[in-house]
Design a protein around this motif. Structure first.
Motif, mmCIF file in Angstrom:
data_model
loop_
_atom_site.group_PDB
_atom_site.id
_atom_site.type_symbol
_atom_site.label_atom_id
_atom_site.label_comp_id
_atom_site.label_asym_id
_atom_site.label_seq_id
_atom_site.Cartn_x
_atom_site.Cartn_y
_atom_site.Cartn_z
ATOM 1 N N UNK A 116 1.211 -0.943 -0.027
ATOM 2 C CA UNK A 116 -0.001 0.309 -0.085
ATOM 3 C C UNK A 116 0.953 1.171 -0.352
ATOM 4 N N UNK A 117 0.188 2.148 -0.425
ATOM 5 C CA UNK A 117 0.696 3.861 -0.273
ATOM 6 C C UNK A 117 1.741 3.485 1.070
ATOM 7 N N UNK A 118 2.575 4.765 0.837
ATOM 8 C CA UNK A 118 2.437 5.743 2.006
ATOM 9 C C UNK A 118 3.303 7.170 2.392
ATOM 10 N N UNK A 119 3.185 7.683 2.826
ATOM 11 C CA UNK A 119 3.762 9.176 2.917
ATOM 12 C C UNK A 119 5.312 9.403 3.396
ATOM 13 N N UNK A 120 4.776 10.248 2.154
ATOM 14 C CA UNK A 120 6.980 10.890 2.652
ATOM 15 C C UNK A 120 6.544 11.588 3.913
ATOM 16 N N UNK A 121 6.957 10.767 5.704
ATOM 17 C CA UNK A 121 6.834 11.531 6.217
ATOM 18 C C UNK A 121 8.364 11.861 6.649
ATOM 19 N N UNK A 162 -12.202 10.817 9.921
ATOM 20 C CA UNK A 162 -11.911 9.668 10.903
ATOM 21 C C UNK A 162 -10.379 9.513 11.331
ATOM 22 N N UNK A 163 -10.012 9.141 10.093
ATOM 23 C CA UNK A 163 -8.615 8.834 9.881
ATOM 24 C C UNK A 163 -7.586 9.842 9.895
ATOM 25 N N UNK A 164 -8.202 10.764 9.751
ATOM 26 C CA UNK A 164 -6.768 11.642 10.606
ATOM 27 C C UNK A 164 -6.707 11.571 12.074
ATOM 28 N N UNK A 259 0.214 15.177 4.516
ATOM 29 C CA UNK A 259 0.816 14.387 3.888
ATOM 30 C C UNK A 259 -0.420 12.591 2.887
ATOM 31 N N UNK A 260 -0.898 13.033 5.018
ATOM 32 C CA UNK A 260 -1.705 11.981 5.207
ATOM 33 C C UNK A 260 -2.550 11.393 3.875
#
Length: 406
Positions: A116-121, A162-164, A259-260
């Motif tokens: 799955x995609x992941x943010x570039x944090x 809600x996800x945030x 980012x998310x």
């Protein structure tokens, strides 16, 4: 001044149990109680402007009081969030949303089987452990499969908010300070814990979303220095809290959310937002500040004097910080100047702002604001202390007020 108290009810801590006001945790958000008091002073048919929207506190307070308001922000994430936070929701549509959330949760295991995609944090492992992060990425993919990426649809926005909330609650972020810091250890979450916590968060957010808002709030993407996004609209009361002159990144605490949700993709975009914010400087914005020079604008003598003191301080960043303070108040002066075109006769403005200190040189924000307002023709200019900000005896939060009779 020494008798002034640190009013926790005038800070973000008061907001977290306040229904929609507590949807996302951001410590710079100013107090719901303080805004409510200012809204109560506003005539019922007046129109309110918030030129630094932030987390939509002013817009939501106005809507809860049955009043109309417009809010402006340079950050697209905050505009999206504000429009969702102040929307009117139908109970049957919320029930349909909750059924779709159940589908998201039930489909989660199948997304754990794929990449799955992941943010570039940067240093993402500081936020989430190697076990929890894949669970969040899989849940995000399941939300995208059901709702798509974040959009203007107010019901899918509830799922993303809600996800945030889940993302930040499962992180190592620590909110026991003025700004966000990190706990010593990241917590490991199992899939069933993620499912249950997400379900609980959705229920809390959808429950408060059912509350009836009798006013109407609009949120627009735009620069508060020019206010072009407002068109020909005019207002009767400005209630706002601009960024304080303390050289903190404008979007520091917003970065994980952005980012998310893909409102940010690369760190260069964060630096650009910081540069475009009032007085902004952080990352790449700092490099741009080194080349910044003001136009020929008559700024308060007290500002120029304190900038000179900061410049002469024995610190390697003295020149940069003097330039930062100069640009901050230059930007605010530009804002006050542009604002005049959007105020009705007799309009009142209330600005919540804190003072600052650089290398022992106190920057009296409220006095510099007052001088700018006087020079631009505002009347009845004054300021009052709202609260003591922290243990440093000289730091306070002020409400700077004025009227426009043009």
């Amino acid at each position: 001044m020494l008798s002034v108290k640190q009013r926790s009810d005038y800070t973000f801590r008061f907001n977290k149990e306040m229904g929609r006001h507590g949807w996302l945790r951001l410590t710079p958000a100013y107090s719901v109680k303080l805004v409510q008091e200012l809204v109560e002073e506003t005539p019922r048919r007046a129109r309110i402007l918030e030129p630094f929207s932030g987390t939509a506190t002013t817009g939501l307070c106005a809507s809860e009081s049955g009043m109309a308001s417009d809010s402006l922000d340079i950050n697209p994430f905050l505009v999206w969030f504000g429009n969702a936070k102040c929307a009117q929701f139908e109970e049957n549509e919320i029930e349909a949303l909750e059924a779709r959330i159940d589908r998201v949760i039930n489909n989660l295991p199948q997304f754990l089987e794929i990449e799955n995609w992941a943010p570039k944090i940067h240093n993402i492992e500081r936020w989430w452990c190697g076990h929890t992060l894949p669970l969040l990425c899989a849940l995000r993919s399941s939300i995208v499969d059901e709702f798509g990426e974040p959009s203007e649809n107010k019901y899918s926005s509830l799922a993303w908010i809600s996800f945030c909330r889940l993302m930040i609650e499962t992180s190592s972020a620590d909110f026991n300070h003025v700004s966000m810091s990190f706990k010593d250890k990241v917590t490991r979450y199992e899939i069933n814990q993620i499912k249950l916590l997400f379900k609980d968060i959705v229920e809390a957010i959808t429950f408060s979303a059912k509350s009836n808002l009798t006013g109407k709030a609009g949120f627009f993407l735009g620069d508060s220095r020019t206010l072009d996004a407002l068109g020909d609209n005019t207002y009767d009361h400005v209630i706002t809290s601009p960024p304080y002159p303390n050289r903190m990144s404008y979007i520091r605490e917003l970065r994980p959310y952005m980012y998310w949700t893909k409102f940010l993709n690369e760190k260069q975009e964060a630096g650009e937002l910081d540069w475009r914010a009032i007085g902004g400087t952080w990352g790449t914005a700092t490099s741009k500040l080194k080349d910044w020079a003001p136009d020929n604008v008559n700024l308060p003598e007290s500002l120029l004097a304190v900038c000179e003191k900061i410049l002469n301080a024995e610190n390697k960043n003295a020149e940069l910080m003097a330039r930062y303070v100069h640009k901050y108040f230059y930007d605010m002066h530009s804002h006050f100047s542009s604002l005049r075109n959007h105020l009705n006769h007799g309009a009142k403005i209330d600005y919540i702002v804190g003072n600052s200190s650089f290398y022992g040189n106190l920057v009296d924000s409220e006095q510099i604001f007052e001088s700018s307002l006087h020079s631009l023709g505002y009347k009845n200019v004054s300021s009052r202390i709202v609260r003591k900000r922290n243990s440093k005896k000289e730091l306070y939060e002020f409400c700077v007020s004025a009227t426009w009779n043009g």
